[in-house]
Write an enzyme that holds these catalytic residues in place. Structure first.
Site, PDB file in Angstrom:
ATOM      1  N   ASP A   1      -0.500  -1.125  -1.474  1.00 20.23           N
ATOM      2  CA  ASP A   1      -0.760  -1.000  -2.895  1.00 20.23           C
ATOM      3  C   ASP A   1       0.315  -1.827  -3.621  1.00 20.23           C
ATOM      4  OD1 ASP A   1      -2.014   1.832  -4.779  1.00 20.23           O
ATOM      5  OD2 ASP A   1      -1.754  -0.260  -5.336  1.00 20.23           O
TER       6      ASP A   1
HETATM    7  C1  GLC Z   1      -2.727  -0.110  -8.609  1.00 17.91           C
HETATM    8  C2  GLC Z   1      -3.530   0.966  -7.915  1.00 17.91           C
HETATM    9  C3  GLC Z   1      -4.529   0.404  -6.958  1.00 17.91           C
HETATM   10  C4  GLC Z   1      -5.018  -0.930  -7.488  1.00 17.91           C
HETATM   11  C5  GLC Z   1      -3.854  -1.892  -7.379  1.00 17.91           C
HETATM   12  C6  GLC Z   1      -4.206  -3.274  -7.909  1.00 17.91           C
HETATM   13  O1  GLC Z   1      -1.413   0.324  -8.829  1.00 17.91           O
HETATM   14  O2  GLC Z   1      -2.842   2.025  -7.277  1.00 17.91           O
HETATM   15  O3  GLC Z   1      -5.575   1.368  -6.806  1.00 17.91           O
HETATM   16  O4  GLC Z   1      -6.120  -1.392  -6.739  1.00 17.91           O
HETATM   17  O5  GLC Z   1      -2.699  -1.401  -8.026  1.00 17.91           O
HETATM   18  O6  GLC Z   1      -4.384  -3.212  -9.286  1.00 17.91           O
END
Ligand code: GLC
Length: 746
Positions: free
Chosen positions: A277
């Site tokens: 993430d």
């Molecule tokens: C965010 C989220 C994730 C998302 C990623 C890209 O913090 O936790 O679900 O896909 O970053 O935006």
């Protein structure tokens, strides 16, 4: 007529059959040939994803040098320019993987996933994902970070909006359907995009419903309740997994070998790509799991995270970690294989550029808007309808008051995680009602509040005045979009602002009151429901929320949704969920707070499990939803009162539409294991079917129950089912219906 059958085994079989082709071709020859040519730096570059939200061309030199393999949030105007640098100017011409969060629609916005889950309809959910893929790929996106399949039972958590609710089976079936919608049958098609099963795993159990918090859960509960949607996603051929922000029993999931290698790779034999993430790798140094960012890179790559989303710790440290012997180059090679295989599966080597000529024709296409409306219709849940207040009749209504801060809020109704939807395309309830009634009915509009958090009662007078003049009041309340989603957790689930006071003020006029709750989560709306004559739960419904609600309110569409998550009476009841445990002191015969005599002796109250203010039950139970017609369930019948592991049981009941309107009923199959080597839940959903019946029509509803449906993870972490007595329900929701019993012999 049976619309669609979904039990775990049936649903997964359908998904698997549809996706086998995707998992067969692994492009191993092409991947190995390319890998052999790559330098260590180029390999590491493929594992580095950068955020191009501020423009992609800033990374031109990195792309040319092969220091990045993927961008997220690349502006559509720069997609082909940056891709051309990768394909034509880099040494090995490896195309970029371009990603974005397309969670519930790209331009045509569908109901938030929690809303779509109210449909219990795999076709609607799959179509929504397919349409999102059509529109997003036309803008250059070939990888979305969806579906989010974290089961959760905590409405305080902002990301409940993005979830498919509290149940593992419903999340498994709908999540797999979304994956098939995004990916289609051939991922290499230019109008398909890679999906992402996230967040692996257990993010939805974040302590206290506070985002990014710790998660402590037993291995058994993890496997019984958290992992099934992810295993279903893997079996459905999801192209990628995303590790999350949370720790699991003290070990961050972005560095969790047990999850990423033992379970995902070894047990499930998953061969897709795993991405972290956003910053989640370097966060391991912040949360004290390691001391340095270099150590976080070492932990993550060795644990099995292939691609680093924006920590930049792979590109900064892997080279030296390999030279120091802390990371084997073979480990990096495996990660690069997963990245390259995904790019081959997407057809990027043959077709790296976006054909923008599709964009105008697919974006907001009439068929897409119609599908979004149908999804919003099926995502709305009728939870109260006293005195047949609804549906409204155009012949009987002379004037209608449309009140509330959500009645004409085109941005808010799109909900959270909506980066690209354009509010100018949203059709609000006010607009749709005016369009629907035309000059037949006088529509009096008075918002009463400017937005959901507005505490000013200055406009209450106009709202009350409109209500007094009307035959019926439609009161649209709820939450602004920003009050749910990532990082948006609430400790108090009452309607924000002065909305409760607005409901009271309008109620005091004595006019028939219909409340429509448009929010990103379950809310503690007991008082507002009590004040309502009729009520819909309509989690942020997207671009076409208005036309959907107008059709439902005036009976041009039939309510059919059922809740995928429990509504608590008070925040203090959380977590409260349907598949809980009877305990050794079952909650019955309890005394409520205000019934307790003064100076009551300590031993005078029932020693059983409940809350003094609320009792034991929720405000609205899982699986609950009303229709405009009525359905009657016959007595459940079993083909036998004993089964063994190898001979499934069939449970049947007659369902009759005893009302005067055609309707759709979501019939649910629940099972209870009365005694187990671990205490078992009072009820578990094991199947559901959407059944359409005309007024007066009836049908036989059949479910098959096999050993798989009765199995659980025992203390030795074996997935087993144990002989013994079971109960089974075929019911309209998780609290109604009379069970039958059967005995599993061995
Ligand atoms: C965010 C989220 C994730 C998302 C990623 C890209 O913090 O936790 O679900 O896909 O970053 O935006």
């Amino acid at each position: 007529m049976k619309l669609r059958t979904a039990t775990l085994s049936v649903a997964l079989a359908a998904v698997l059959l549809g996706c086998t082709s995707q998992t067969q071709n692994d492009y191993s020859e092409q991947v190995e040939a390319l890998l052999q040519q790559m330098t260590l730096e180029e390999k590491i570059g493929q594992l580095n994803q950068l955020d191009a939200g501020g423009g992609a061309l800033q990374y031109s030199e990195d792309v040319k040098a092969g220091r990045t393999g993927s961008l997220l949030n690349c502006p559509p105007s720069e997609v082909n320019n940056i891709q051309r640098i990768a394909v034509e100017e880099s040494r090995l011409h490896i195309p970029l993987l371009l990603a974005r969060d397309v969670i519930h629609g790209y331009k045509t916005v569908f109901p938030i996933p929690l809303g779509q889950a109210c449909s219990w309809d795999t076709a609607v959910v799959k179509e929504g994902a397919r349409i999102a893929s059509e529109e997003a790929t036309a803008a250059g996106i070939r990888y979305t970070f969806a579906p989010m399949i974290d089961v959760t039972r905590d409405p305080r958590w902002g990301r409940v909006a993005e979830s498919l609710g509290e149940d593992a089976l419903l999340t498994s079936v709908l999540g797999a359907a979304m994956i098939r919608g995004f990916q289609g049958d051939d991922l290499s098609q230019a109008n398909r995009m890679a999906a992402c099963a996230k967040h692996f795993a257990a993010y939805g159990l974040t302590e206290a419903g506070r985002d990014y918090n710790v998660v402590y859960v037993s291995e058994q509960k993890l496997r019984d309740y958290v992992l099934p949607p992810f295993e279903a996603a893997a079996k459905a051929g999801v192209a990628t997994f995303m590790a999350g922000f949370n720790e699991l029993n003290g070990v961050p999931v972005s560095g969790n070998t047990h999850l990423l290698r033992d379970i995902l790779r070894n047990e499930w034999q998953y061969n897709g790509m795993v991405i972290s993430d956003y910053f989640s790798i370097e966060q391991m140094a912040i949360e004290g799991y390691c001391q340095t960012k270099g150590q976080s890179a070492e932990i993550a790559i060795n644990a099995g995270v292939d691609m680093d989303m924006m920590s930049k710790v792979y590109i900064a440290h892997l080279d030296s970690l390999v030279k120091a012997g802390a990371v084997k180059e073979a480990t990096i090679d495996d990660a690069v294989r997963n990245v390259l295989r995904l790019k081959y599966r997407l057809g990027l080597f043959d077709n790296p550029y976006t054909d923008f000529s599709r964009r105008d024709s697919v974006t907001y296409a009439a068929s897409h808007l119609q599908a979004a409306k149908q999804a919003a219709i099926e995502s709305a849940v009728l939870v109260k309808n006293d005195h047949q207040t609804l549906p409204l009749s155009l012949d009987k209504c002379r004037s209608i008051a449309v009140i509330g801060p959500m009645a004409d809020a085109p941005y808010e109704q799109m909900g959270t995680w909506c980066f690209d939807g354009d509010k100018t395309h949203s059709v609000t309830p006010l607009t749709a009602i005016r369009q629907l009634v035309g000059d037949k009915v006088n529509v009096l509009y008075a918002p009463g509040l400017k937005y959901s958090r507005d505490n000013s009662q200055a406009e209450f007078g106009a709202a009350v005045s409109a209500a007094r003049k009307a035959d019926v009041v439609l009161l649209f309340v709820g939450e602004e979009a920003i009050l749910s989603g990532e990082g948006k957790c609430r400790a108090d689930l009452n309607l924000p602002g002065a909305q409760q006071a607005l409901v009271e003020a309008v109620k005091a006029t004595g006019k028939p009151l219909v409340c429509i709750f448009m929010a990103g989560r379950p809310l503690t709306i007991g008082k507002e429901l009590e004040a309502s004559d009729a009520a819909f739960i309509a989690f942020h419904g997207g671009t076409m929320a208005g036309p959907a609600l107008a059709d439902l309110l005036f009976g041009l569409a039939e309510p059919q949704g059922k809740l995928p998550i429990t509504f608590p009476r008070m925040t203090g009841q959380i977590p409260i969920y349907y598949n809980d445990y009877i305990t050794g002191r079952p909650g019955k015969g309890y005394t409520m707070l205000n019934d307790i005599p003064v100076e009551a002796p300590q031993t005078s109250l029932g020693f059983c499990t409940y809350w003094l203010e609320t009792g034991l039950t929720p405000l609205l139970p899982f699986g609950y939803g009303k229709t405009y017609t009525q359905f009657e369930y016959g007595k459940i019948r079993l083909t036998s009162d004993t089964i063994d592991f190898n001979r499934p049981l069939e449970a049947v009941c007659t369902l009759k539409n005893t009302g005067t309107r055609d309707g759709v009923e979501i019939v649910q199959l629940y099972v209870q294991d009365l005694v187990g080597s671990l205490v078992r839940p009072v009820k578990e959903l094991k199947g559901f079917q959407r059944i359409a019946l005309k007024a007066g029509e009836s049908t036989e509803v059949r479910f098959e129950i096999g050993a798989h449906d009765l199995s659980f993870w025992n203390a030795d972490c074996k997935h087993i089912c144990e002989p013994g007595d079971f109960k089974v329900w075929i019911a309209p929701n998780s609290v109604e219906g009379e069970p039958a019993t059967f005995y599993l012999t061995h």
